[in-house]
Scaffold this motif. Sequence first.
Motif, PDB file in Angstrom:
ATOM      1  N   GLU A   1       8.492  -5.939  -4.787  1.00 52.15           N
ATOM      2  CA  GLU A   1       8.024  -5.982  -3.392  1.00 52.15           C
ATOM      3  C   GLU A   1       7.568  -4.618  -2.887  1.00 52.15           C
ATOM      4  O   GLU A   1       8.082  -4.110  -1.890  1.00 52.15           O
ATOM      5  N   PRO A   2       6.587  -4.013  -3.568  1.00 56.35           N
ATOM      6  CA  PRO A   2       6.163  -2.665  -3.172  1.00 56.35           C
ATOM      7  C   PRO A   2       5.536  -2.625  -1.784  1.00 56.35           C
ATOM      8  O   PRO A   2       5.538  -1.576  -1.158  1.00 56.35           O
TER       9      PRO A   2
ATOM     10  N   TYR B   1       8.729   4.818   5.825  1.00 56.23           N
ATOM     11  CA  TYR B   1       9.091   3.737   4.929  1.00 56.23           C
ATOM     12  C   TYR B   1       8.028   3.452   3.853  1.00 56.23           C
ATOM     13  O   TYR B   1       8.321   3.413   2.661  1.00 56.23           O
TER      14      TYR B   1
ATOM     15  N   GLN C   1      13.821  -3.274  -4.879  1.00 57.00           N
ATOM     16  CA  GLN C   1      13.515  -3.940  -3.622  1.00 57.00           C
ATOM     17  C   GLN C   1      14.101  -3.159  -2.440  1.00 57.00           C
ATOM     18  O   GLN C   1      13.439  -2.945  -1.438  1.00 57.00           O
TER      19      GLN C   1
ATOM     20  N   GLU D   1       5.829  -9.862  -5.121  1.00 57.46           N
ATOM     21  CA  GLU D   1       5.256  -9.530  -3.819  1.00 57.46           C
ATOM     22  C   GLU D   1       5.183 -10.766  -2.946  1.00 57.46           C
ATOM     23  O   GLU D   1       4.987 -11.884  -3.425  1.00 57.46           O
TER      24      GLU D   1
ATOM     25  N   ILE E   1      14.791   0.278  -1.630  1.00 55.17           N
ATOM     26  CA  ILE E   1      14.337   1.551  -2.210  1.00 55.17           C
ATOM     27  C   ILE E   1      15.505   2.445  -2.629  1.00 55.17           C
ATOM     28  O   ILE E   1      16.463   2.600  -1.890  1.00 55.17           O
TER      29      ILE E   1
ATOM     30  N   THR F   1      10.642  -0.201  -9.864  1.00 55.99           N
ATOM     31  CA  THR F   1      11.044   0.176  -8.514  1.00 55.99           C
ATOM     32  C   THR F   1      12.054  -0.863  -8.043  1.00 55.99           C
ATOM     33  O   THR F   1      12.254  -1.880  -8.701  1.00 55.99           O
TER      34      THR F   1
ATOM     35  N   LEU G   1       7.351  -3.805 -10.441  1.00 55.09           N
ATOM     36  CA  LEU G   1       7.321  -3.412  -9.026  1.00 55.09           C
ATOM     37  C   LEU G   1       7.937  -4.530  -8.184  1.00 55.09           C
ATOM     38  O   LEU G   1       7.428  -5.645  -8.153  1.00 55.09           O
TER      39      LEU G   1
ATOM     40  N   GLU H   1       8.424   5.958  -4.805  1.00 54.76           N
ATOM     41  CA  GLU H   1       9.216   5.304  -5.841  1.00 54.76           C
ATOM     42  C   GLU H   1       8.325   4.854  -7.008  1.00 54.76           C
ATOM     43  O   GLU H   1       8.714   4.940  -8.170  1.00 54.76           O
TER      44      GLU H   1
ATOM     45  N   ARG I   1       7.868   6.039   1.217  1.00 53.53           N
ATOM     46  CA  ARG I   1       8.991   5.992   0.269  1.00 53.53           C
ATOM     47  C   ARG I   1       8.675   5.037  -0.864  1.00 53.53           C
ATOM     48  O   ARG I   1       8.973   5.300  -2.024  1.00 53.53           O
ATOM     49  N   ARG I   2       8.076   3.902  -0.507  1.00 57.24           N
ATOM     50  CA  ARG I   2       7.731   2.936  -1.555  1.00 57.24           C
ATOM     51  C   ARG I   2       6.712   3.535  -2.525  1.00 57.24           C
ATOM     52  O   ARG I   2       6.801   3.350  -3.726  1.00 57.24           O
ATOM     53  N   ARG I   3       5.758   4.256  -1.969  1.00 53.92           N
ATOM     54  CA  ARG I   3       4.765   4.906  -2.835  1.00 53.92           C
ATOM     55  C   ARG I   3       5.435   5.923  -3.749  1.00 53.92           C
ATOM     56  O   ARG I   3       5.138   6.003  -4.935  1.00 53.92           O
TER      57      ARG I   3
END
Lengths: 317, 261, 298
Positions: free
Chosen positions: B179-180, B156, B87, B211, B89, B85, B177, B163, B159-161
Amino acid sequence: MRQGALAYGILALLLAAVWGIELFLVPWTDPYLTDIVIRVGINLLAVMGLALVLGFTGQFSLGHAGFMAVGAYAAAASTLYAGVPPVGGIVVGGLVAALAGFGVGLPTLRLSGDYLAVVTLGFNGIIIVLIQNSPALGGAQGLTGLPVATTFGLTFTCVVLGGLFIRNLLVSPLGRVFEAVRDNEIATRSLGIDTTRAKVLAFVVGAFWAGVSGALIAYYRSSIFPSQFQFDRSIEQVAMVVLGGTGSLSGPLIAATILSALPEVLRPVAQYRMVIYSIVLIAMMILRPTGLLGNHELSDVLKRLWQKRPGARSTAA
Amino acid sequence: MSEALLELRKTGIRFGGLRAVSDLDLVLPVGVLHGLIGPNGAGKTTVFNLVTGIYEPTEGDILLAGRSLKGVAPAKVAAAGIGRTFQNIRLFAGLSVIENVKVGMHRHLESTLLDAVLRTPRYRRVEVEAEEQCRTLLETFGLLALAEQPADSLAYGLRRRLEIARALATKPRLLLLDEPAAGMNPSEADDLMHLIRWVRDTFEVTILLIEHHMPVVMGICERITVLDHGALIAEGSPDEIRRDPKVIEAYLGADVHAGPA
Amino acid sequence: MTLLLQQLLNGFSLGAIYALIALGYTMVYGTLQLINFAHGEVYMMGAFAALYLAKVSGVADNPTIPGAIVVMLGAMAFCAVLGMTIERVAYRPLRNSSRLNMLITAIGVSLLLQNLGLLMFGALQDFPSLLPEARWTVSGVMVRSNDLVIFGVTATLMVVLTWIVERTQLGRAMRAVSHSRDAAALMGIPADRIVVATFAIGSVLAGAAAVLVAMDKHTIRPDMGMTFGLKAFVAAVLGGIGSVPGAVAGGLLLGLAETLVSGYVSSTFRDAIAFLLLILILLYKPSGLFGKHVPEKV
Ligand SMILES: Nc1ncnc2c1ncn2[C@@H]1O[C@H](COP(=O)(O)OP(=O)(O)O)[C@@H](O)[C@H]1O
Ligand SMILES: [Mg+2]
């Protein structure tokens, strides 16, 4: 199962309609009107290919008319020098244009998109220069003595085949990949997808239908000239895609229909045509960069309008 | 050589005069959940870009299951089994949520241009299978109800999920990953961390995680590497890292719970 | 041998013009990552502005060196204003949109100017001599006074440009912006003003090139910026887009290649050379002769 049968059913229905019109309507129609409709159809074929390349895959090709030239001259040469009948010539035109698309696309599509604009523009110019200087292709005087075969029926058979070809492609996994490349190429690569290959594929398919479109021109008035395929034609096609909506297939086709019929209607202002095009292009980019339909299809828009009507009534009550 | 899935050997890269990463050694055994932390600008994202072939290392080597990834193009690296993923997105904004995941699965779909255009039975079978698999994946990530929404309409955190789900759809052996949990509140971040651990166990992937939410990183990672100014300053278990004076010094002044870099 | 020397002279003369125009492309690309397709039309408009000035000021009837300088400076000033206007009206509103949208807008501006030119000026016009012209034969090679003017003006402008880029506050700011617009903004450099300055400088150079070409060819046309501009862009890519010395080297290289090919092979394919070179360089060294490969920041 049903879905596939449905697609073939639609194809049969559309082709039956095209040939029904050809046999029962065209003979009683004003030839002037038929002429306009055929010209619109020829433009539709070129524009649907460009919609795929520019609208859906996000690759800025500025030389689409160059591929039409390749298709037109390949078809004409195959007929004049090898006796290939027009229907075969149309296939030849498409295939040779696709080959040219491969040759132009492969080296350039690996790089950032800007280079494609310049190379395709240059390609359009070079093709014209080469034809103008090639005696076998008739030079600047053009090629004459071609059989006349481009009727309403043949043109719109190609339009239906091309339209379904591209639509089916767009709703397939490959279509998703094209749009992914447009939206974010780095992310697409990170999913293990060879983006250069996808771009070249879109480009080749677009060039193929441009070639078919050019071949239809070759068989329309029994002669072709290099000046028919100059840069302003490429620009016109870009304008049609952009105005219709990048990311829509029906939008550019509507725009192409209107814009190709318009000059006939507005003959008096013909000299301002390019000025108007360019102003509209700039204004559109600033005010509504996604074009008329954005990334929607006509069917979505109609569906939404349809659903809105009862909804609007209930909220008003 | 035995169990290492990913191995960085004295890896480094410079951008002009800047050594963004230098002399980095890192070994990830199969199945580990490994944390990569460090202050902003430490070079963490650059490590991901090196591993995924976006940058080519100017020094050292990177091995995936013993095979060098040096000079391998990003698409080939991904095809070799590394998903990631970003940083910032990078979703496909014009596609729906489920289509985003389907693009992730694309490499595993056997469907050609002609299949698509001619609507062959194989084409339809492949589409149905892809649809099912993607729905299952979306359900796992709590996104099934939103499957048909445009990806850029998601909040937001979702969206991370998405990705992550998209990266998992490539069926990777190693998942990176970046900074999920950035931009999530502590409870969302906590949920996500449990999801990540569950993903590791269920999908049997090895995970390298950047993270900034320290409590969660410390809570779920088995080992942690700390970078500062492009160099490794500490590596060990969460407990060792917590007590390491060099780590404390690197973070001094910088808020440990700082947001995205 | 004489033929070769003649070709080299002609090639350098043409190449100097390409270099002047290429600089405008490369500088704008450096700051905005935009192929400013309208740059060729700024050049074209510069030629027509010079024609108008020459007629109004009487220089057309009475060519003198001061008169020629006035016309050239006037055309350069006109181009600067035109370039800045284009940036302000057409490009600035799109600063945050996609590269594709910017590129389409640039094409639109280019077409607009070209077709306005066609409506206003017709297909072509004669351009008067601004200077008394002379030609000499030096051991078989024909040297024209115009060649010397081209070399003199180009060299002077290059020196001034190099000084601006290397030595002044503005030049440093330009380099900072082209390195990273965001970082420059953080350092308090007003990016918009730098972009405007970049357009102004590039357009000034195009204006000078326009006068040089018009004096030399004696005809000017609304479509003169189209192919010529495009080739100058190719020159910028050959040298390495974004690189000032690259634009100069690329321009000279292209000028030489074109004259040598039309002298020794065939003038038919003269216009194809630029694009052949472009495809070759894209295949083998996409960053150009002087460009450095910079990986995109992810
Ligand atoms: N493509 C690049 N060009 C120049 N500098 C870069 C590039 N990519 C990263 N850097 C620099 O490398 C350093 C590390 O960045 P990064 O890996 O993003 O840090 P983080 O640990 O916050 O993820 C930063 O100083 C950044 O500016
Ligand atoms: Mg980072």
